[in-house]
Design a protein around this motif. Structure first.
Motif, PDB file in Angstrom:
ATOM      1  N   ILE A 157      10.951  -4.493  16.705  1.00 37.57           N
ATOM      2  CA  ILE A 157      11.688  -3.530  16.744  1.00 37.57           C
ATOM      3  C   ILE A 157      12.300  -2.875  15.471  1.00 37.57           C
ATOM      4  CG2 ILE A 157      13.876  -4.793  17.311  1.00 37.57           C
ATOM      5  CD1 ILE A 157      14.495  -2.511  19.642  1.00 37.57           C
ATOM      6  N   MET A 158      12.612  -3.803  14.588  1.00 37.07           N
ATOM      7  CA  MET A 158      12.931  -3.388  13.345  1.00 37.07           C
ATOM      8  C   MET A 158      11.778  -2.389  12.515  1.00 37.07           C
ATOM      9  SD  MET A 158      15.352  -6.330  11.517  1.00 37.07           S
ATOM     10  CE  MET A 158      14.207  -7.828  11.825  1.00 37.07           C
ATOM     11  N   LEU A 159      10.626  -3.173  12.601  1.00 37.36           N
ATOM     12  CA  LEU A 159       9.485  -2.324  11.925  1.00 37.36           C
ATOM     13  C   LEU A 159       9.474  -0.997  12.327  1.00 37.36           C
ATOM     14  CD1 LEU A 159       6.638  -4.776  11.207  1.00 37.36           C
ATOM     15  CD2 LEU A 159       8.183  -3.731   9.620  1.00 37.36           C
ATOM     16  N   HIS A 160       9.531  -0.931  13.869  1.00 36.84           N
ATOM     17  CA  HIS A 160       9.148   0.416  14.782  1.00 36.84           C
ATOM     18  C   HIS A 160      10.565   1.448  14.203  1.00 36.84           C
ATOM     19  CE1 HIS A 160       8.838   3.305  17.806  1.00 36.84           C
ATOM     20  NE2 HIS A 160      10.120   2.846  18.250  1.00 36.84           N
ATOM     21  N   ALA A 161      11.578   0.772  14.034  1.00 34.79           N
ATOM     22  CA  ALA A 161      12.739   1.614  13.583  1.00 34.79           C
ATOM     23  C   ALA A 161      12.899   1.974  12.079  1.00 34.79           C
ATOM     24  CB  ALA A 161      14.169   1.099  13.792  1.00 34.79           C
ATOM     25  N   ILE A 162      12.130   1.184  11.323  1.00 32.88           N
ATOM     26  CA  ILE A 162      12.096   1.678   9.864  1.00 32.88           C
ATOM     27  C   ILE A 162      11.077   2.621   9.642  1.00 32.88           C
ATOM     28  CG2 ILE A 162      11.532   0.567   7.451  1.00 32.88           C
ATOM     29  CD1 ILE A 162      12.734  -2.196   8.339  1.00 32.88           C
ATOM     30  N   ARG A 163       9.906   2.550  10.039  1.00 37.21           N
ATOM     31  CA  ARG A 163       8.856   3.581  10.000  1.00 37.21           C
ATOM     32  C   ARG A 163       9.370   4.995  10.827  1.00 37.21           C
ATOM     33  NH1 ARG A 163       4.053   2.194  14.513  1.00 37.21           N
ATOM     34  NH2 ARG A 163       5.498   2.357  16.220  1.00 37.21           N
ATOM     35  N   GLN A 164      10.267   5.038  11.909  1.00 37.03           N
ATOM     36  CA  GLN A 164      11.238   5.910  12.320  1.00 37.03           C
ATOM     37  C   GLN A 164      11.775   6.576  11.289  1.00 37.03           C
ATOM     38  OE1 GLN A 164      12.891   5.710  16.026  1.00 37.03           O
ATOM     39  NE2 GLN A 164      14.044   7.569  15.943  1.00 37.03           N
ATOM     40  N   TRP A 165      12.620   5.934  10.613  1.00 35.05           N
ATOM     41  CA  TRP A 165      13.505   6.413   9.644  1.00 35.05           C
ATOM     42  C   TRP A 165      12.700   6.858   8.592  1.00 35.05           C
ATOM     43  CZ3 TRP A 165      14.255   4.861   4.422  1.00 35.05           C
ATOM     44  CH2 TRP A 165      15.375   5.131   3.800  1.00 35.05           C
ATOM     45  N   GLY A 166      11.814   6.132   8.068  1.00 39.21           N
ATOM     46  CA  GLY A 166      10.859   6.435   6.973  1.00 39.21           C
ATOM     47  C   GLY A 166      10.333   8.080   7.067  1.00 39.21           C
ATOM     48  N   ARG A 167       9.644   8.134   8.164  1.00 38.79           N
ATOM     49  CA  ARG A 167       9.098   9.564   9.029  1.00 38.79           C
ATOM     50  C   ARG A 167      10.251  10.419   8.812  1.00 38.79           C
ATOM     51  NH1 ARG A 167       7.847   7.928  13.820  1.00 38.79           N
ATOM     52  NH2 ARG A 167       9.519   8.782  14.813  1.00 38.79           N
ATOM     53  N   GLU A 168      11.515  10.470   9.439  1.00 40.41           N
ATOM     54  CA  GLU A 168      12.415  11.304   9.276  1.00 40.41           C
ATOM     55  C   GLU A 168      12.847  11.774   8.027  1.00 40.41           C
ATOM     56  OE1 GLU A 168      15.202   9.480  12.007  1.00 40.41           O
ATOM     57  OE2 GLU A 168      14.292  10.043  13.800  1.00 40.41           O
ATOM     58  N   GLN A 169      12.776  10.542   7.144  1.00 40.85           N
ATOM     59  CA  GLN A 169      13.363  11.012   5.588  1.00 40.85           C
ATOM     60  C   GLN A 169      12.328  11.655   4.802  1.00 40.85           C
ATOM     61  OE1 GLN A 169      16.529  10.376   4.547  1.00 40.85           O
ATOM     62  NE2 GLN A 169      16.949   9.857   6.604  1.00 40.85           N
ATOM     63  N   GLY A 170      10.946  11.746   5.427  1.00 37.39           N
ATOM     64  CA  GLY A 170       9.878  12.484   4.648  1.00 37.39           C
ATOM     65  C   GLY A 170       9.134  11.505   3.640  1.00 37.39           C
ATOM     66  N   TYR A 171       9.128  10.336   3.780  1.00 42.99           N
ATOM     67  CA  TYR A 171       8.559   9.373   2.849  1.00 42.99           C
ATOM     68  C   TYR A 171       6.889   9.594   3.231  1.00 42.99           C
ATOM     69  CZ  TYR A 171      12.893   7.851   0.937  1.00 42.99           C
ATOM     70  OH  TYR A 171      14.133   7.683   0.508  1.00 42.99           O
ATOM     71  N   ARG A 172       6.390   8.998   2.503  1.00 46.22           N
ATOM     72  CA  ARG A 172       4.642   9.138   2.532  1.00 46.22           C
ATOM     73  C   ARG A 172       4.123   7.822   3.286  1.00 46.22           C
ATOM     74  NH1 ARG A 172       0.638   9.344   3.961  1.00 46.22           N
ATOM     75  NH2 ARG A 172      -1.466  10.462   3.100  1.00 46.22           N
ATOM     76  N   TYR A 173       4.558   6.661   2.892  1.00 45.04           N
ATOM     77  CA  TYR A 173       3.840   5.321   2.886  1.00 45.04           C
ATOM     78  C   TYR A 173       5.049   4.377   3.553  1.00 45.04           C
ATOM     79  CZ  TYR A 173      -0.085   6.913   0.195  1.00 45.04           C
ATOM     80  OH  TYR A 173      -1.184   7.861  -0.283  1.00 45.04           O
ATOM     81  N   TYR A 174       4.691   3.557   4.251  1.00 48.04           N
ATOM     82  CA  TYR A 174       5.500   2.444   4.534  1.00 48.04           C
ATOM     83  C   TYR A 174       4.515   1.086   4.279  1.00 48.04           C
ATOM     84  CZ  TYR A 174       8.620  -1.164   7.153  1.00 48.04           C
ATOM     85  OH  TYR A 174       9.221  -2.313   7.586  1.00 48.04           O
ATOM     86  N   HIS A 175       4.745   0.473   3.316  1.00 49.33           N
ATOM     87  CA  HIS A 175       3.647  -0.634   3.096  1.00 49.33           C
ATOM     88  C   HIS A 175       4.375  -1.744   3.400  1.00 49.33           C
ATOM     89  CE1 HIS A 175       1.653  -3.408   0.055  1.00 49.33           C
ATOM     90  NE2 HIS A 175       0.578  -2.855   0.913  1.00 49.33           N
ATOM     91  N   LEU A 176       3.479  -2.488   4.279  1.00 53.58           N
ATOM     92  CA  LEU A 176       3.975  -3.755   5.045  1.00 53.58           C
ATOM     93  C   LEU A 176       3.191  -5.063   4.318  1.00 53.58           C
ATOM     94  CD1 LEU A 176       3.462  -2.898   8.773  1.00 53.58           C
ATOM     95  CD2 LEU A 176       5.175  -2.381   7.445  1.00 53.58           C
ATOM     96  N   GLY A 177       2.477  -4.873   3.463  1.00 49.55           N
ATOM     97  CA  GLY A 177       1.600  -6.030   2.845  1.00 49.55           C
ATOM     98  C   GLY A 177       0.679  -6.703   3.779  1.00 49.55           C
ATOM     99  N   GLY A 178       0.172  -7.746   3.297  1.00 52.00           N
ATOM    100  CA  GLY A 178      -0.899  -8.348   4.033  1.00 52.00           C
ATOM    101  C   GLY A 178      -0.585 -10.011   4.698  1.00 52.00           C
ATOM    102  N   GLY A 179      -1.404 -10.621   5.029  1.00 52.17           N
ATOM    103  CA  GLY A 179      -1.103 -11.827   5.421  1.00 52.17           C
ATOM    104  C   GLY A 179      -0.891 -12.800   4.494  1.00 52.17           C
ATOM    105  N   LEU A 180      -0.624 -14.111   4.674  1.00 49.93           N
ATOM    106  CA  LEU A 180      -0.248 -15.100   3.730  1.00 49.93           C
ATOM    107  C   LEU A 180      -1.703 -15.600   3.137  1.00 49.93           C
ATOM    108  CD1 LEU A 180       1.439 -17.798   6.017  1.00 49.93           C
ATOM    109  CD2 LEU A 180       2.508 -16.340   4.418  1.00 49.93           C
ATOM    110  N   GLY A 181      -1.410 -15.208   1.515  1.00 50.67           N
ATOM    111  CA  GLY A 181      -2.355 -15.573   0.557  1.00 50.67           C
ATOM    112  C   GLY A 181      -3.423 -14.540   0.575  1.00 50.67           C
ATOM    113  N   GLY A 182      -3.222 -13.355   1.163  1.00 54.97           N
ATOM    114  CA  GLY A 182      -4.096 -12.268   1.290  1.00 54.97           C
ATOM    115  C   GLY A 182      -5.208 -12.276   2.463  1.00 54.97           C
ATOM    116  N   SER A 183      -4.890 -13.341   3.359  1.00 48.64           N
ATOM    117  CA  SER A 183      -5.911 -13.458   4.446  1.00 48.64           C
ATOM    118  C   SER A 183      -5.642 -12.294   5.447  1.00 48.64           C
ATOM    119  CB  SER A 183      -5.297 -14.793   5.199  1.00 48.64           C
ATOM    120  OG  SER A 183      -6.019 -14.979   6.538  1.00 48.64           O
ATOM    121  N   ALA A 184      -6.922 -12.007   5.876  1.00 49.53           N
ATOM    122  CA  ALA A 184      -6.842 -10.766   7.072  1.00 49.53           C
ATOM    123  C   ALA A 184      -6.948 -11.481   8.332  1.00 49.53           C
ATOM    124  CB  ALA A 184      -8.101  -9.918   6.815  1.00 49.53           C
ATOM    125  N   GLU A 185      -7.068 -13.021   8.570  1.00 44.67           N
ATOM    126  CA  GLU A 185      -7.171 -13.512   9.667  1.00 44.67           C
ATOM    127  C   GLU A 185      -6.039 -14.105  10.301  1.00 44.67           C
ATOM    128  OE1 GLU A 185     -10.134 -13.317  11.378  1.00 44.67           O
ATOM    129  OE2 GLU A 185     -11.025 -12.280   9.497  1.00 44.67           O
TER     130      GLU A 185
END
Length: 341
Positions: free
Chosen positions: A261-289
């Motif tokens: 719910i925090m990520l959901h709220a932060i992206r809503q705030w970022g969208r309303e503030q007119g930002y372009r990206y919300y970068h979340l990063g990746g998995g541990l050690g760059g893992s995609a699994e």
């Protein structure tokens, strides 16, 4: 004629360069000063100018043996900054000249963490570029409906359930809940048995808050007046990038899924503030699994490549520090620098 300067974080030129070039909050002098406070090394930046073109690389000087040292990007994504109109070949020429200067001052190796968004077009033949996997960002130019559509079915169910239970998320403008957030973050890292890399002393958090000012935002999730989670993000107005930094939750409220719910709220705030990206990063050690990557992927289909650049600045000293094993110079894809393994 190429001009190379080594800048301290107190230098006015540091901020002047960032005003001229596309950058992120992790390039700010305050971000480096907080990393320095954490004991990660002495902060500085290499600034190269040639015919109006610029290369700027924030780094930490890390002592090896009292005489020699190596250079490393701080925690996060403070990769190189380059002026928009730089011609082909400028980057490698400027970087090579800068590293030659550092070699003359005792630098043995250089480790650079590239910024997945700012450094997406980065190409360099200096040293070795390593792909570590994918990181995820949310496109904040999308509509609320598009964001909800991009959210996985499971995430949507749990966010809706938390909302119905009365969980709310707010921006703590005064950072009055920072001490509580620090406790939640540390407890979360203990619970996850995270490596030392993910732990920070209390002073780091306060230093970062003081240094970044309104470039650091703290969001807290609450239920019936109880703080059940917190998350910090950094903000870059010039490039419109929000960077997810740290997050902690109260284990007693895991059933409320406060992280979602925090990520959901932060992206809503970022969208309303007119930002372009919300970068979340990746998995541990760059893992995609792993589960962390899958959790983040449940919010967005947009991915970037996370890369690092490794350069042996002084091969003779590097070899000596690695007990003279020649193979360490042939393959830089493992732990780098190898003598710090």
């Amino acid at each position: 004629m190429m001009k190379i300067n080594l800048l301290e974080t107190s230098s006015a030129e540091w901020l002047d360069v960032l005003q001229r070039c596309r950058h992120d909050s992790h390039h700010m002098p305050g971000w480096l000063r907080a990393a320095q406070h954490e004991g990660s090394g002495k902060a500085f930046a290499v600034h190269v100018m040639d015919d109006g073109h610029e290369l700027f690389v924030p780094l930490l000087n890390r002592d090896i043996n009292g005489k020699d040292w190596d250079a490393s990007s701080p925690y996060g994504f403070a990769g190189p900054v380059v002026s928009d109109d730089a011609p082909d070949g400028f980057v490698d020429t400027a970087l090579s000249e800068a590293l030659e200067l550092l070699r003359g001052r005792g630098c043995v190796s250089c480790f650079i963490r590239l910024n997945p968004i700012v450094n997406a077009p980065w190409r360099s033949a200096v040293g070795t570029l390593i792909d570590h996997g994918m990181s995820i960002s949310i496109d904040l130019s999308k509509s609320e409906a598009e964001h909800w559509h991009d959210t996985s079915h499971g995430h949507r169910l749990e966010i809706s359930k938390a909302m119905r239970a009365g969980v709310t998320v707010r921006l703590d403008e005064t950072l009055e809940t920072l001490p509580h957030f620090i406790r939640l973050y540390n407890a979360s890292m203990d619970r996850l048995r995270a490596s030392d890399y993910y732990f920070f002393d209390d002073a780091y958090h306060y230093t970062l808050a003081r240094e970044l000012g309104d470039r650091l935002r703290l969001f807290v999730a609450e239920e019936d007046g109880v703080i059940i989670g917190g998350a910090t993000v950094t903000v870059s107005d010039g490039t419109g990038i929000l960077q997810g930094h740290l997050m902690g939750i109260d284990a007693r409220y895991r059933h409320r899924q406060p992280s979602k719910i925090m990520l959901h709220a932060i992206r809503q705030w970022g969208r309303e503030q007119g930002y372009r990206y919300y970068h979340l990063g990746g998995g541990l050690g760059g893992s995609a699994e792993d589960s962390l990557f899958r959790f983040k992927r449940g919010f967005s289909p947009d991915t970037h490549v996370f890369r690092t650049q490794r350069v042996v600045v002084d091969p003779g000293k590097y070899l000596a520090l690695c007990d003279g094993t020649p193979s360490v110079l042939e393959d830089l894809s493992g732990y780098f620098p190898a003598y710090r393994r």
